[in-house]
Design a protein around this motif. Sequence first.
Motif, PDB file in Angstrom:
ATOM      1  N   PRO A   1       0.794  -1.233   0.000  1.00  6.99           N
ATOM      2  CA  PRO A   1       0.000   0.000   0.000  1.00  6.99           C
ATOM      3  C   PRO A   1       0.816   1.267   0.000  1.00  6.99           C
ATOM      4  O   PRO A   1       0.331   2.299  -0.419  1.00  6.99           O
ATOM      5  N   ILE A   2       2.032   1.239   0.502  1.00  4.07           N
ATOM      6  CA  ILE A   2       2.819   2.470   0.480  1.00  4.07           C
ATOM      7  C   ILE A   2       3.350   2.730  -0.925  1.00  4.07           C
ATOM      8  O   ILE A   2       3.166   3.792  -1.497  1.00  4.07           O
ATOM      9  N   ALA A   3       4.014   1.750  -1.504  1.00  8.64           N
ATOM     10  CA  ALA A   3       4.656   1.974  -2.795  1.00  8.64           C
ATOM     11  C   ALA A   3       3.674   1.870  -3.948  1.00  8.64           C
ATOM     12  O   ALA A   3       3.661   2.694  -4.842  1.00  8.64           O
ATOM     13  N   GLU A   4       2.824   0.851  -3.948  1.00  4.92           N
ATOM     14  CA  GLU A   4       1.999   0.573  -5.104  1.00  4.92           C
ATOM     15  C   GLU A   4       0.771   1.462  -5.183  1.00  4.92           C
ATOM     16  O   GLU A   4       0.258   1.715  -6.264  1.00  4.92           O
TER      17      GLU A   4
ATOM     18  N   VAL B   1       5.076  -3.355  15.638  1.00  3.46           N
ATOM     19  CA  VAL B   1       5.553  -3.487  14.272  1.00  3.46           C
ATOM     20  C   VAL B   1       6.134  -4.887  14.111  1.00  3.46           C
ATOM     21  O   VAL B   1       7.088  -5.252  14.812  1.00  3.46           O
ATOM     22  N   ASN B   2       5.518  -5.662  13.267  1.00  2.00           N
ATOM     23  CA  ASN B   2       5.933  -7.045  13.042  1.00  2.00           C
ATOM     24  C   ASN B   2       6.017  -7.826  14.353  1.00  2.00           C
ATOM     25  O   ASN B   2       6.928  -8.633  14.572  1.00  2.00           O
ATOM     26  N   GLY B   3       5.061  -7.549  15.231  1.00  3.49           N
ATOM     27  CA  GLY B   3       4.985  -8.256  16.501  1.00  3.49           C
ATOM     28  C   GLY B   3       5.828  -7.663  17.606  1.00  3.49           C
ATOM     29  O   GLY B   3       5.749  -8.113  18.756  1.00  3.49           O
ATOM     30  N   HIS B   4       6.635  -6.650  17.307  1.00  9.84           N
ATOM     31  CA  HIS B   4       7.479  -5.995  18.325  1.00  9.84           C
ATOM     32  C   HIS B   4       6.679  -4.838  18.939  1.00  9.84           C
ATOM     33  O   HIS B   4       6.391  -3.843  18.268  1.00  9.84           O
TER      34      HIS B   4
ATOM     35  N   GLN C   1       6.403  -7.726   3.096  1.00 15.42           N
ATOM     36  CA  GLN C   1       5.275  -7.165   3.832  1.00 15.42           C
ATOM     37  C   GLN C   1       5.579  -7.004   5.320  1.00 15.42           C
ATOM     38  O   GLN C   1       6.176  -7.870   5.951  1.00 15.42           O
ATOM     39  N   ASN C   2       5.142  -5.856   5.876  1.00 17.01           N
ATOM     40  CA  ASN C   2       5.249  -5.555   7.295  1.00 17.01           C
ATOM     41  C   ASN C   2       3.845  -5.351   7.861  1.00 17.01           C
ATOM     42  O   ASN C   2       2.907  -5.023   7.130  1.00 17.01           O
ATOM     43  N   ILE C   3       3.740  -5.541   9.164  1.00 16.48           N
ATOM     44  CA  ILE C   3       2.448  -5.395   9.830  1.00 16.48           C
ATOM     45  C   ILE C   3       2.564  -4.371  10.955  1.00 16.48           C
ATOM     46  O   ILE C   3       3.424  -4.487  11.839  1.00 16.48           O
TER      47      ILE C   3
ATOM     48  N   THR D   1       4.584  -2.180   2.794  1.00 11.77           N
ATOM     49  CA  THR D   1       5.874  -2.635   2.265  1.00 11.77           C
ATOM     50  C   THR D   1       6.787  -1.426   2.095  1.00 11.77           C
ATOM     51  O   THR D   1       6.363  -0.396   1.560  1.00 11.77           O
ATOM     52  N   ILE D   2       8.020  -1.556   2.552  1.00 15.69           N
ATOM     53  CA  ILE D   2       8.988  -0.467   2.428  1.00 15.69           C
ATOM     54  C   ILE D   2       9.647  -0.541   1.049  1.00 15.69           C
ATOM     55  O   ILE D   2      10.236  -1.563   0.698  1.00 15.69           O
TER      56      ILE D   2
END
Length: 812
Positions: free
Chosen positions: A5-8, A138-141, A165-167, A113-114
């Motif tokens: 969603p960020i890049a595309e 972020v990614n469970g952290h 992909q990141n969450i 996605t970065i």
Amino acid sequence: MPADPIAEDHSYSRRNFIQNCAVGMVALSSGTLLSCVTTRNATAKRGAAILKFSLDQHWLFGGKFTPAAAAADFDDSGFKPITIPHTVAGDLSWQDWDPEKWQDIWIYRRHFTIPEQLKGFRLFLHFEGVMVSATPSVNGHELAEHQGGYLPFKYEITDLVKSGQNILAIKVDSRWLNVPPDGSKQGTKAVDYLEVGGIHRPVSLEAVPQIFLSDVFAKPVDVLKPNRRIDIKCTLDSALAGKTVMVNVKLIDGDKVITYTEKMINIAKAGQTELDLSLTKITNITLWHVDNPKLYDVITTVSAEGQPIHNHKTRIGFREAKFELDGFYLNGKKLRLFGLNRHEVYPYVGYAMPGRVIRKDAEILKKLFNCNVVRCSHYPQNEAFLDACDELGLMAWEEVPGWQYIGDDEWKAILLQNTRDMIIRDRNHPAVIIWGTRVNESPNDVELYHKTKAIAKELDGSRPTSGSMTPDSRKNWERNWHEDVFAFDDYHSEPDGSVGILKAVEGYPYFLAEAVGQYNYPARKYFNAYYRRSADLNFQQLQAIVHAQAHHKAAADPRNSGVIAWCAFEYASLLNQYRAVKYPGVADVFRIPKLGATFYMSQGDPKNGAVIHPNFYWDFGKKSPNGPGKNVAIFSNCDELRLFVDDSEHATVKPDITNYGNLKHPPFFVDLEFTDAKPILLKIDGYLNGSKITSRSFSADIKQDQFFLMTDDKEILGDGSDATKIVFRITDKYGAPRPFAVGKVDFEISGPASIVGDNPFNLAESGGAAAIWIKSKTNSSGSIVLKATHANLGAKTVKISVRPTSGDQFSI
């Protein structure tokens, strides 16, 4: 869910992304990528020249929180797609709010996605406001919890993201917490405004170089003197140590560089480093003023090895705002404060409105109500509002969150951090003329308020501090009060029932932070429904009169700097309310002016538009069978009014300078009571210096009434967050309001947008006038057609264009 969603989701390709955002990459001897100076910063109002991606789109809302929902591998396919700003409360109406709808813990998630081009950049998550507490993962952290709903916060996530992909998951706690203004054991009824939970302000991902400018405070000094200067405090944030950089600062007016300076600095260690500079030789500048809000840009650039690597834009205005013992002075000239308090809460969504809608409040206050000042009661408000104040010339009192209650040491620690965050965020706004460093109407707490004032002086020093005082806290106030300006909430009345205004206290500058409100004069007590548009006509007509009395009587005291009256807009509350709405606003919750606003709308310069605003309705219905009545007011900036009833001359009246002579434009009074034949037409002609300059007509014939529909904006942005207001009401044939009109209104919408509001809407409760908002859909363009149908008066339509984002999601 889009994979990227960020890049595309931007209209730019990856290749265009890096070409449009950078003029070059710079590597130090260590080989560490520092980043770029951006080229797309022409539209930026302020802030670092970073690659800033809006994260307001493509969120998933999962309802009530469960611990598993924050995990990176959680299946969120059943979550609801939403955009930011957002409220957790679901579909609210405009009244009857129940805090149980939002007081829980909630979960939001977003996939992102970065882009590969951001390798080597430092990445930050930035939140402008989450109500009431936020714990991101972020990614469970899991990241640190942030408490408080009105101020921004950020996290560096450089080491937490990965390729692919990141969450991002956000646990939002919207319960009654030990956080200003909340915390009292009395619960939500302890605070005079409801705080609907959710992510109510924008969210972004920011990419910055290894060394970047995280903050720039540009403070104009001695602006009225030839040797004026700007003191600059830059905060450099570095992930590197032992690096030498050059910092260059320019003062710019459009494309013209007025002056500049630069300085070398060695960054001895990683972390934040502060640097002080001054801009001098500042000539031929225009002062920021309420009538001419001139703004300039300060561009700060950091360079390494001869190449620019980062810059920061700071928007400022040159102005001197001083509270003296004999009044308030702007740029050396005395100016009476004339304003209203403002709450930010809106129908249907609480605080979750986009910037376009937020800015409209400033326009109403400045352009329609002729205010020169607003109090941001009782919390730091959306920065979009302060941006509009800067641009419009509307001065502002900004204050810490709170309402009467002071909590324990943990609560006080958060208040101190709120004070710091508020001042750092807003100290470059020329519109802000005073800091409210005391909790509104709170008892004295010498130790706490010494600390909040000290923070203000340390971080700014160019503005005075204050805090609104009540009659109880005014008693023996000298013992424990140490602010710069005494601001008082004066709600008392005189024995004759008129508004009472106390004399200024001795030894300190003085003004009224609140007055009028919804008190019932002369009984001096609250009543839930006073000033509702559908309430008793006598009270509706009283509202403008008591506001005029307050400003007139305050102006009689040369020590009183002016009045910021209570208040601009109705708002959601559980205190002294009717169906969870409090009605002291001179405009309703929809921002539609009531009779109470007629006074404010008349106080503008006739050179900018002559106006006539009767403080009555031309109506002969059940609630006013004999018409407006005896000695009714007409507010106007003309110097003579001539009234005609059914084409016959009825009266010629002059402004009442005897009882309201301290106002710019005193009201006119006239008898309009008809016990026999009921007239149909009223015409009022306005004169200035003997010449007719304006005229208004009114009809009592309800058979010719019409259904009125209007949009605030003809175009909105198709980003899924932007919105505009649609006002609908019943009027006479000339457009004058019918306050007791009833009927159901149904809405149909076509095009890339949705309705925010009640559908259908019953006009009986709102007094014949109301509004909904139209919100765009994500990644949309085209035309919206809204059709509104009144049960008796037929249908009207409005058309709104939706402009595609086309790269607008890049904000620098």
